[in-house]
Write a protein that holds these residues in place. Structure first.
Motif: not given
Ligand code: 3EB
Length: 351
Positions: A115-137
């Motif tokens: 539970x303590x890590x949920x905020x950062x885990x969600x943030x990091x997961x979204x950051x990774x997803x958003x960076x892949x969709x941007x890189x792949x156009x």
């Protein structure tokens, strides 16, 4: 982006040749291994978190996504997405992706965060997803699915769902995502195991819609959490020859308040009404009946005891032929017993 009001959709009165859609979705009893042998299969979504019915070979394929959800009343059903052209797939920095030239599906699976890590885990997961969709156009997000364990655990602002919302919001804002471009989404609690997030993205922008009788989720008041949920009520995407409407998780909420606490039947009636108003709002002049014939639904049920009642009511509302899966899941507000999401198809000529 052009204003939403400028779209005109009209359904042809004569039967047009069946369009070749970039994406076609079905539920099937075929095995994941069998389905994934085809290069036209974009993705297979499992509702099978102990993997008991499979030999496991499909698990390494980036096109296989285990939702962690458990089916009710059916066994060995999975969702499959077909492409009209062969797909390519791979894994970039733990993000699994598959694309066919006009759409990209990306997913991450994160070991169940504390539970303590949920905020950062969600943030990091979204950051990774958003960076892949941007890189792949494929920068435009159409739809997001979020499944995580014990979603209602924790009091007040410490609830896991609220922490998840904070991380997601911060990732979106850091990537300069406008509130009005949030995609259709759902966020549900499964019965344990990894957090699974997947996004459907495209090269061309979709159109996002709100429900006229609901406050936009991204404008929910503070009492629902430090950061409001980042989603639109529905998203319309034009593919070749048709348009898909992706309906977000919809529940018994009017304005921003949950209605009919403790009464699943009444909650379901409000949910049906919300879906109808949303579709009428999107569809404007076209026939709702025709649209409803193409529906594909997921019904999320908190208490298994409510399954029979909910199934009866869903079949009465949408017809027993409507493609539907029922799954055991916790709705992100403790007082809500049932939620429905799905999609439908508009065959159209654009005028
Ligand atoms: C609601 O209307 C119910 O956080 O992504 C529905 C759809 C809900 C998406 C999300 C939450 C989400 O607020 C919950």
């Amino acid at each position: 982006m052009p204003p939403v009001k400028s779209i005109k959709i009209s359904i042809p009165t004569k039967t047009a040749p069946a369009p070749v859609a970039a994406l076609r979705c079905e539920y099937t009893a075929d095995s994941a291994e069998q389905l994934l042998m085809s290069e036209y299969v974009l993705a297979v979504f499992g509702f099978d978190r102990d993997y008991s019915s499979n030999d496991g070979s499909h698990l390494i394929d980036p096109r296989y996504i285990e939702t962690g959800l458990t089916l009710i009343g059916q066994e060995h059903l999975r969702e499959v997405w077909y492409s009209s052209t062969p797909v390519s797939s791979g894994i970039d920095a733990d993000v699994r992706w598959v694309s066919n030239g006009c759409l990209l599906l990306v997913s991450v699976t994160v070991n169940d965060p504390t539970s303590e890590n949920m905020h950062i885990a969600s943030y990091q997961a979204y950051k990774r997803l958003l960076s892949v969709i941007a890189e792949r156009d494929y920068p435009y997000i159409i739809r997001a699915w979020n499944y995580l364990a014990d979603i209602n655990d924790g009091e007040g602002d410490s609830e896991r769902y609220k922490r998840f919302c904070s991380g997601r919001y911060e990732a979106f804002i850091e990537c300069n995502h406008d509130l009005h471009q949030f995609p259709a989404a759902c966020a549900l609690g499964h019965q344990g195991g990894p957090m699974v997030i997947y996004l459907l993205a495209s090269t061309e922008p979709p159109f996002h819609f709100e429900n006229p009788q609901q406050v936009s989720a991204y404008h929910y008041p503070r009492e629902y959490g430090p950061r409001a949920p980042s989603f639109a009520r529905a998203t319309l995407k034009f593919w070749h020859g048709c348009a898909h409407v992706y309906i977000s998780g919809t529940a018994s909420i009017v304005g921003y308040q949950s209605l009919h606490q403790g009464d699943v039947a009444q909650q379901l009636e409000v949910t049906f009404d919300n879906i109808e108003r949303l579709l009428i709002h999107i569809q404007a002049s076209n026939s709702l009946t025709q649209l409803l014939q193409t529906l594909m639904l997921k019904v999320y049920i908190r208490n298994l005891d409510d399954y029979d009642l909910i199934k009866t009511m869903v079949e009465r509302q949408y017809g027993s032929n409507t493609r539907t899966v029922y799954v055991e899941a916790d709705i992100c507000r403790q007082e809500l017993e049932v939620e429905i999401d799905g999609m439908c198809v508009i065959p159209m000529v654009v005028t």
